[in-house]
Every structure is written in C-alpha cells, then in structure tokens.
Scaffold this motif. Sequence first.
Motif, PDB file in Angstrom:
ATOM      1  N   ALA A 241       0.843  -1.198   0.000  1.00 57.76           N
ATOM      2  CA  ALA A 241       0.000   0.000   0.000  1.00 57.76           C
ATOM      3  C   ALA A 241       0.877   1.247   0.000  1.00 57.76           C
ATOM      4  O   ALA A 241       0.604   2.221  -0.704  1.00 57.76           O
ATOM      5  CB  ALA A 241      -0.931  -0.011   1.207  1.00 57.76           C
ATOM      6  N   PHE A 242       1.963   1.241   0.782  1.00 56.21           N
ATOM      7  CA  PHE A 242       2.861   2.400   0.829  1.00 56.21           C
ATOM      8  C   PHE A 242       3.577   2.595  -0.497  1.00 56.21           C
ATOM      9  O   PHE A 242       3.792   3.719  -0.938  1.00 56.21           O
ATOM     10  CB  PHE A 242       3.898   2.245   1.949  1.00 56.21           C
ATOM     11  CG  PHE A 242       3.315   2.429   3.325  1.00 56.21           C
ATOM     12  CD1 PHE A 242       2.160   3.171   3.508  1.00 56.21           C
ATOM     13  CD2 PHE A 242       3.913   1.860   4.432  1.00 56.21           C
ATOM     14  CE1 PHE A 242       1.609   3.340   4.770  1.00 56.21           C
ATOM     15  CE2 PHE A 242       3.375   2.024   5.698  1.00 56.21           C
ATOM     16  CZ  PHE A 242       2.223   2.760   5.859  1.00 56.21           C
ATOM     17  N   ILE A 243       3.963   1.482  -1.125  1.00 59.79           N
ATOM     18  CA  ILE A 243       4.638   1.590  -2.419  1.00 59.79           C
ATOM     19  C   ILE A 243       3.698   2.231  -3.432  1.00 59.79           C
ATOM     20  O   ILE A 243       4.073   3.108  -4.196  1.00 59.79           O
ATOM     21  CB  ILE A 243       5.132   0.201  -2.891  1.00 59.79           C
ATOM     22  CG1 ILE A 243       6.312  -0.246  -2.019  1.00 59.79           C
ATOM     23  CG2 ILE A 243       5.542   0.245  -4.371  1.00 59.79           C
ATOM     24  CD1 ILE A 243       6.718  -1.691  -2.205  1.00 59.79           C
ATOM     25  N   LYS A 244       2.443   1.827  -3.394  1.00 55.40           N
ATOM     26  CA  LYS A 244       1.442   2.420  -4.283  1.00 55.40           C
ATOM     27  C   LYS A 244       1.323   3.928  -4.010  1.00 55.40           C
ATOM     28  O   LYS A 244       1.253   4.727  -4.940  1.00 55.40           O
ATOM     29  CB  LYS A 244       0.097   1.731  -4.059  1.00 55.40           C
ATOM     30  CG  LYS A 244      -0.763   1.753  -5.279  1.00 55.40           C
ATOM     31  CD  LYS A 244      -1.979   0.878  -5.085  1.00 55.40           C
ATOM     32  CE  LYS A 244      -3.037   1.277  -6.093  1.00 55.40           C
ATOM     33  NZ  LYS A 244      -4.364   0.851  -5.701  1.00 55.40           N
ATOM     34  N   ASP A 245       1.322   4.295  -2.734  1.00 53.12           N
ATOM     35  CA  ASP A 245       1.279   5.719  -2.374  1.00 53.12           C
ATOM     36  C   ASP A 245       2.465   6.476  -2.947  1.00 53.12           C
ATOM     37  O   ASP A 245       2.324   7.586  -3.450  1.00 53.12           O
ATOM     38  CB  ASP A 245       1.315   5.902  -0.849  1.00 53.12           C
ATOM     39  CG  ASP A 245      -0.030   5.630  -0.220  1.00 53.12           C
ATOM     40  OD1 ASP A 245      -1.013   5.443  -0.971  1.00 53.12           O
ATOM     41  OD2 ASP A 245      -0.099   5.598   1.018  1.00 53.12           O
ATOM     42  N   GLU A 246       3.656   5.868  -2.832  1.00 54.23           N
ATOM     43  CA  GLU A 246       4.854   6.537  -3.349  1.00 54.23           C
ATOM     44  C   GLU A 246       4.724   6.793  -4.835  1.00 54.23           C
ATOM     45  O   GLU A 246       5.074   7.861  -5.329  1.00 54.23           O
ATOM     46  CB  GLU A 246       6.098   5.668  -3.120  1.00 54.23           C
ATOM     47  CG  GLU A 246       6.561   5.650  -1.685  1.00 54.23           C
ATOM     48  CD  GLU A 246       7.878   4.904  -1.538  1.00 54.23           C
ATOM     49  OE1 GLU A 246       8.174   4.495  -0.419  1.00 54.23           O
ATOM     50  OE2 GLU A 246       8.588   4.732  -2.530  1.00 54.23           O
ATOM     51  N   TRP A 247       4.219   5.786  -5.547  1.00 52.61           N
ATOM     52  CA  TRP A 247       4.048   5.944  -6.998  1.00 52.61           C
ATOM     53  C   TRP A 247       3.025   7.009  -7.295  1.00 52.61           C
ATOM     54  O   TRP A 247       3.216   7.833  -8.175  1.00 52.61           O
ATOM     55  CB  TRP A 247       3.667   4.606  -7.641  1.00 52.61           C
ATOM     56  CG  TRP A 247       4.869   3.749  -7.836  1.00 52.61           C
ATOM     57  CD1 TRP A 247       5.509   3.026  -6.873  1.00 52.61           C
ATOM     58  CD2 TRP A 247       5.620   3.567  -9.033  1.00 52.61           C
ATOM     59  NE1 TRP A 247       6.603   2.396  -7.413  1.00 52.61           N
ATOM     60  CE2 TRP A 247       6.691   2.704  -8.742  1.00 52.61           C
ATOM     61  CE3 TRP A 247       5.475   4.038 -10.340  1.00 52.61           C
ATOM     62  CZ2 TRP A 247       7.628   2.310  -9.688  1.00 52.61           C
ATOM     63  CZ3 TRP A 247       6.397   3.638 -11.301  1.00 52.61           C
ATOM     64  CH2 TRP A 247       7.461   2.788 -10.975  1.00 52.61           C
ATOM     65  N   GLN A 248       1.930   7.008  -6.526  1.00 49.18           N
ATOM     66  CA  GLN A 248       0.886   7.996  -6.791  1.00 49.18           C
ATOM     67  C   GLN A 248       1.335   9.399  -6.437  1.00 49.18           C
ATOM     68  O   GLN A 248       0.889  10.371  -7.016  1.00 49.18           O
ATOM     69  CB  GLN A 248      -0.399   7.614  -6.048  1.00 49.18           C
ATOM     70  CG  GLN A 248      -1.155   6.559  -6.820  1.00 49.18           C
ATOM     71  CD  GLN A 248      -2.293   5.949  -6.033  1.00 49.18           C
ATOM     72  OE1 GLN A 248      -2.469   6.225  -4.850  1.00 49.18           O
ATOM     73  NE2 GLN A 248      -3.069   5.114  -6.702  1.00 49.18           N
ATOM     74  N   ALA A 249       2.253   9.508  -5.463  1.00 49.80           N
ATOM     75  CA  ALA A 249       2.726  10.823  -5.041  1.00 49.80           C
ATOM     76  C   ALA A 249       3.907  11.287  -5.888  1.00 49.80           C
ATOM     77  O   ALA A 249       4.537  12.302  -5.584  1.00 49.80           O
ATOM     78  CB  ALA A 249       3.111  10.772  -3.566  1.00 49.80           C
ATOM     79  N   ASP A 250       4.229  10.509  -6.944  1.00 45.65           N
ATOM     80  CA  ASP A 250       5.305  10.856  -7.867  1.00 45.65           C
ATOM     81  C   ASP A 250       6.658  10.996  -7.161  1.00 45.65           C
ATOM     82  O   ASP A 250       7.446  11.877  -7.452  1.00 45.65           O
ATOM     83  CB  ASP A 250       4.965  12.158  -8.624  1.00 45.65           C
ATOM     84  CG  ASP A 250       5.820  12.333  -9.878  1.00 45.65           C
ATOM     85  OD1 ASP A 250       6.330  11.319 -10.393  1.00 45.65           O
ATOM     86  OD2 ASP A 250       5.974  13.475 -10.335  1.00 45.65           O
ATOM     87  N   LYS A 251       6.902  10.105  -6.201  1.00 40.46           N
ATOM     88  CA  LYS A 251       8.180  10.100  -5.487  1.00 40.46           C
ATOM     89  C   LYS A 251       9.237   9.375  -6.311  1.00 40.46           C
ATOM     90  O   LYS A 251       8.947   8.822  -7.357  1.00 40.46           O
ATOM     91  CB  LYS A 251       8.012   9.369  -4.144  1.00 40.46           C
ATOM     92  CG  LYS A 251       7.008  10.006  -3.226  1.00 40.46           C
ATOM     93  CD  LYS A 251       7.559  11.259  -2.625  1.00 40.46           C
ATOM     94  CE  LYS A 251       6.531  11.896  -1.696  1.00 40.46           C
ATOM     95  NZ  LYS A 251       6.952  13.201  -1.240  1.00 40.46           N
ATOM     96  N   MET A 252      10.474   9.339  -5.775  1.00 40.91           N
ATOM     97  CA  MET A 252      11.530   8.547  -6.393  1.00 40.91           C
ATOM     98  C   MET A 252      11.222   7.080  -6.149  1.00 40.91           C
ATOM     99  O   MET A 252      10.990   6.680  -5.001  1.00 40.91           O
ATOM    100  CB  MET A 252      12.887   8.883  -5.769  1.00 40.91           C
ATOM    101  CG  MET A 252      13.417  10.253  -6.118  1.00 40.91           C
ATOM    102  SD  MET A 252      13.806  10.413  -7.868  1.00 40.91           S
ATOM    103  CE  MET A 252      15.312   9.441  -7.950  1.00 40.91           C
TER     104      MET A 252
END
Length: 136
Positions: free
Chosen positions: A40-51
């Motif tokens: 779920a956190f990885i998905k958040d990172e992708w959605q937040a356009d993180k590295m």
Amino acid sequence: MLKRFSISLEDELLSIFDEHIMARSYTNRSEAIRDLIRKAFIKDEWQADKMVMGVISLVYDHHQHKLQEKVTLVQHDYHHHIVSTTHVHMDHDNCLEVIVVRGKAKEVQELADQLSALRGVRDANLAMSSTGEFLH
Ligand code: NI
C-alpha cells in the motif's frame, strides 16, 4: 522494534485471507499483513510521484521493421532513468527485454508507456517497486 496489535475480521474474510496466504507460502499472518501494508505504501509513493524503482518487461518480435532500433532510441531518451537492461532471445522470433528503472514515478511510467505503445511490442509490463520507505 516489533509492536503487536490485534485485528478483528469476519470469519469469512479471515478464511479467505488464510487461503490467500497459504497459497503464497507465508508461514504466518504477520508477515502477510506486513507485505500488504508495504504494498500500500509503495502504491502511495508511486501515486505521489516520489523517487521509485521498477522493472519494465517487454516482449517483441525483432523482425518487426525498425522496432529494435526504436526500443533502443526510447531508452536513450530516458538514459538517466535506466539502471540496466537485459536482452533475452526467447525463441527464433521473439525477444524479452527486462529494464530496471529508477526515478520520479511519472517519468518512469512515461518511459514504460512509450515502449509499450511501439508497434510490434506484444507484451509490456511495469512492476512498481520500492522499499516502502521513501527513496532519496
Ligand atoms: Ni533478441
């Protein structure tokens, strides 16, 4: 440090969960829950356009006119995002290319989309990956 907490679940949902984790060879529920949370956190990172890091896999027919060249051209346009590329000759006609990518999520997605849109690419996937703790 590990902390314990309890979860309440309906019988039915719990038995579905237990089947799910058995089928995936988890030895206990905690590790399965931890993986779901990380996902779920990885998905958040992708959605937040993180590295992020990811893996693009492509299957294509190398006989398709100029396709090999285009696959290379697109990768050179994004050379800062590419960590490594492995080319496998699958059979007489088909190639599998596995590209490890790193960068802002949107740019990595763009790269995957461009490769996937090339005519003759038979299969393209982007596996989104990360540590679940923001990369820098
Ligand atoms: Ni090949």
